[in-house]
Each structure stands twice: as C-alpha cells, then as structure tokens.
Design a protein around this motif. Structure first.
Motif, PDB file in Angstrom:
ATOM      1  N   MET A  38       6.913 -67.182 -25.680  1.00 27.59           N
ATOM      2  CA  MET A  38       6.805 -66.838 -27.234  1.00 27.59           C
ATOM      3  C   MET A  38       5.401 -67.057 -27.871  1.00 27.59           C
ATOM      4  N   THR A  39       4.992 -66.171 -28.488  1.00 28.25           N
ATOM      5  CA  THR A  39       3.522 -66.361 -28.886  1.00 28.25           C
ATOM      6  C   THR A  39       4.004 -67.279 -30.474  1.00 28.25           C
ATOM      7  N   GLY A  40       2.559 -68.099 -30.591  1.00 28.60           N
ATOM      8  CA  GLY A  40       2.786 -68.753 -31.879  1.00 28.60           C
ATOM      9  C   GLY A  40       2.808 -67.724 -33.260  1.00 28.60           C
ATOM     10  N   SER A  41       2.204 -66.405 -33.199  1.00 29.72           N
ATOM     11  CA  SER A  41       2.261 -65.720 -34.370  1.00 29.72           C
ATOM     12  C   SER A  41       3.749 -64.977 -34.436  1.00 29.72           C
ATOM     13  N   GLU A  42       4.387 -64.999 -33.627  1.00 27.52           N
ATOM     14  CA  GLU A  42       5.625 -64.377 -33.749  1.00 27.52           C
ATOM     15  C   GLU A  42       6.623 -64.970 -34.457  1.00 27.52           C
ATOM     16  N   PRO A  43       7.598 -64.315 -35.447  1.00 29.97           N
ATOM     17  CA  PRO A  43       8.389 -65.084 -36.264  1.00 29.97           C
ATOM     18  C   PRO A  43       9.601 -65.402 -35.444  1.00 29.97           C
ATOM     19  N   ALA A  44      10.376 -66.478 -36.019  1.00 30.27           N
ATOM     20  CA  ALA A  44      11.431 -66.675 -35.095  1.00 30.27           C
ATOM     21  C   ALA A  44      12.588 -65.881 -35.264  1.00 30.27           C
ATOM     22  N   VAL A  45      12.877 -65.212 -36.577  1.00 34.38           N
ATOM     23  CA  VAL A  45      13.854 -64.322 -36.836  1.00 34.38           C
ATOM     24  C   VAL A  45      13.042 -63.153 -37.863  1.00 34.38           C
ATOM     25  N   CYS A  46      13.439 -62.174 -37.549  1.00 40.32           N
ATOM     26  CA  CYS A  46      13.480 -61.001 -38.965  1.00 40.32           C
ATOM     27  C   CYS A  46      14.592 -60.468 -39.174  1.00 40.32           C
ATOM     28  N   GLN A  47      14.511 -60.298 -40.544  1.00 31.67           N
ATOM     29  CA  GLN A  47      15.989 -59.963 -41.310  1.00 31.67           C
ATOM     30  C   GLN A  47      15.516 -58.915 -42.344  1.00 31.67           C
ATOM     31  N   ASP A  48      16.105 -58.194 -42.613  1.00 30.56           N
ATOM     32  CA  ASP A  48      16.088 -57.038 -43.730  1.00 30.56           C
ATOM     33  C   ASP A  48      17.572 -56.555 -44.059  1.00 30.56           C
ATOM     34  N   LYS A  49      17.636 -56.071 -45.211  1.00 28.46           N
ATOM     35  CA  LYS A  49      18.664 -55.252 -45.603  1.00 28.46           C
ATOM     36  C   LYS A  49      18.193 -54.033 -45.454  1.00 28.46           C
ATOM     37  N   VAL A  50      19.501 -53.143 -45.119  1.00 33.64           N
ATOM     38  CA  VAL A  50      19.220 -51.722 -44.706  1.00 33.64           C
ATOM     39  C   VAL A  50      20.506 -50.829 -45.012  1.00 33.64           C
ATOM     40  N   THR A  51      20.628 -49.825 -45.288  1.00 34.47           N
ATOM     41  CA  THR A  51      21.739 -48.904 -45.573  1.00 34.47           C
ATOM     42  C   THR A  51      21.682 -47.854 -44.155  1.00 34.47           C
ATOM     43  N   THR A  64      18.234 -57.495 -25.269  1.00 36.49           N
ATOM     44  CA  THR A  64      17.309 -56.665 -24.434  1.00 36.49           C
ATOM     45  C   THR A  64      15.877 -57.528 -24.329  1.00 36.49           C
ATOM     46  N   PRO A  65      15.259 -57.173 -23.154  1.00 42.93           N
ATOM     47  CA  PRO A  65      13.911 -57.760 -22.916  1.00 42.93           C
ATOM     48  C   PRO A  65      12.834 -57.045 -23.865  1.00 42.93           C
ATOM     49  N   VAL A  66      12.136 -57.937 -24.613  1.00 40.49           N
ATOM     50  CA  VAL A  66      10.930 -57.445 -25.262  1.00 40.49           C
ATOM     51  C   VAL A  66       9.826 -58.378 -25.204  1.00 40.49           C
ATOM     52  N   PRO A  67       8.529 -57.942 -24.964  1.00 41.47           N
ATOM     53  CA  PRO A  67       7.414 -58.601 -24.751  1.00 41.47           C
ATOM     54  C   PRO A  67       7.294 -59.598 -25.875  1.00 41.47           C
ATOM     55  N   ASP A  68       6.623 -60.574 -25.487  1.00 43.73           N
ATOM     56  CA  ASP A  68       6.220 -61.757 -26.470  1.00 43.73           C
ATOM     57  C   ASP A  68       5.393 -61.297 -27.540  1.00 43.73           C
ATOM     58  N   GLY A  69       5.572 -61.601 -28.606  1.00 40.30           N
ATOM     59  CA  GLY A  69       4.643 -61.033 -29.787  1.00 40.30           C
ATOM     60  C   GLY A  69       5.218 -59.774 -30.463  1.00 40.30           C
ATOM     61  N   ALA A  70       6.271 -59.251 -29.722  1.00 39.84           N
ATOM     62  CA  ALA A  70       6.707 -58.062 -30.201  1.00 39.84           C
ATOM     63  C   ALA A  70       8.216 -57.878 -31.060  1.00 39.84           C
ATOM     64  N   LEU A  71       8.553 -59.080 -31.210  1.00 41.34           N
ATOM     65  CA  LEU A  71       9.680 -58.999 -32.107  1.00 41.34           C
ATOM     66  C   LEU A  71       9.804 -58.228 -33.459  1.00 41.34           C
ATOM     67  N   GLN A  72       8.780 -58.362 -34.118  1.00 39.75           N
ATOM     68  CA  GLN A  72       8.663 -57.507 -35.603  1.00 39.75           C
ATOM     69  C   GLN A  72       8.710 -56.119 -35.170  1.00 39.75           C
ATOM     70  N   THR A  73       7.951 -55.561 -33.949  1.00 40.76           N
ATOM     71  CA  THR A  73       7.811 -54.318 -33.761  1.00 40.76           C
ATOM     72  C   THR A  73       9.361 -53.708 -33.295  1.00 40.76           C
ATOM     73  N   ILE A  74       9.981 -54.512 -32.564  1.00 40.47           N
ATOM     74  CA  ILE A  74      11.453 -54.081 -32.041  1.00 40.47           C
ATOM     75  C   ILE A  74      12.311 -53.959 -33.387  1.00 40.47           C
ATOM     76  N   HIS A  75      12.158 -55.091 -34.246  1.00 42.73           N
ATOM     77  CA  HIS A  75      13.166 -54.952 -35.536  1.00 42.73           C
ATOM     78  C   HIS A  75      12.829 -53.936 -36.096  1.00 42.73           C
ATOM     79  N   THR A  76      11.588 -53.490 -36.485  1.00 40.82           N
ATOM     80  CA  THR A  76      11.170 -52.385 -37.501  1.00 40.82           C
ATOM     81  C   THR A  76      11.725 -51.122 -36.759  1.00 40.82           C
TER      82      THR A  76
END
Length: 92
Positions: free
Chosen positions: A1-14, A64-76
C-alpha cells in the motif's frame, strides 16, 4: 500500500433502479453508505450499509485485487455503478 492511499473511502449514495447486489441478502436499494477498504492481504473489500444500522453487506465481487494506490479510483467506480443501479457489483 502506498502512503498516499487512504485507509478507507466512504460515501453516502442512493442506489439507482435495480440497486446493488450483495453476497448476504441479494440486491438492496435506497439510501446507502458505501465503504471501500484495503484488507491486510492486499485485496479490496467493498460493502454497503443502510443508514442507522450496524450491519454491513459485502458487494458481490468483493474482495477484489486492486493495484496499490488505486483505492479511491475503485471506490469512485463502484459509487457510480451503485448510483446507476442495475444490481451493481464490484468490478473484477
């Protein structure tokens, strides 16, 4: 995991028509919280929760496997899929 990747991404959604597909209860609809987090084994877990309850439901396709640093991208990506509905799942 990269230092710039957040630990968790969380949002409200309908969830859109057809909702989001979960492992535990099938598809769910309405107002949800979407949480994306990287597990200790490096895989990414995506879950949804109804407001005001404690139980989280795993989105189908997760973890699912996601490259390091791409957590926000998969979340979006998943956030948009859930907004669109159609029994949204975690992309492979």
């Amino acid at each position: 995991m990269t230092g710039s990747e957040p630990a968790v991404c969380q949002d409200k959604v309908t969830a859109g028509p057809g909702g989001a597909m979960t492992v535990e209860v099938g598809f769910i609809t309405g107002d949800l919280t979407l949480r994306t987090s990287r597990r200790t084994d490096g895989l990414v877990h995506v879950a949804v929760q109804y407001p005001g309850v404690e139980e989280w439901y795993t989105l189908t396709g997760s973890p699912t496997p996601v490259p390091d640093g791409a957590l926000q991208t998969i979340h979006t990506t998943v956030l948009t899929a859930v907004e669109n509905g159609g029994q949204a799942e975690t992309p492979a």
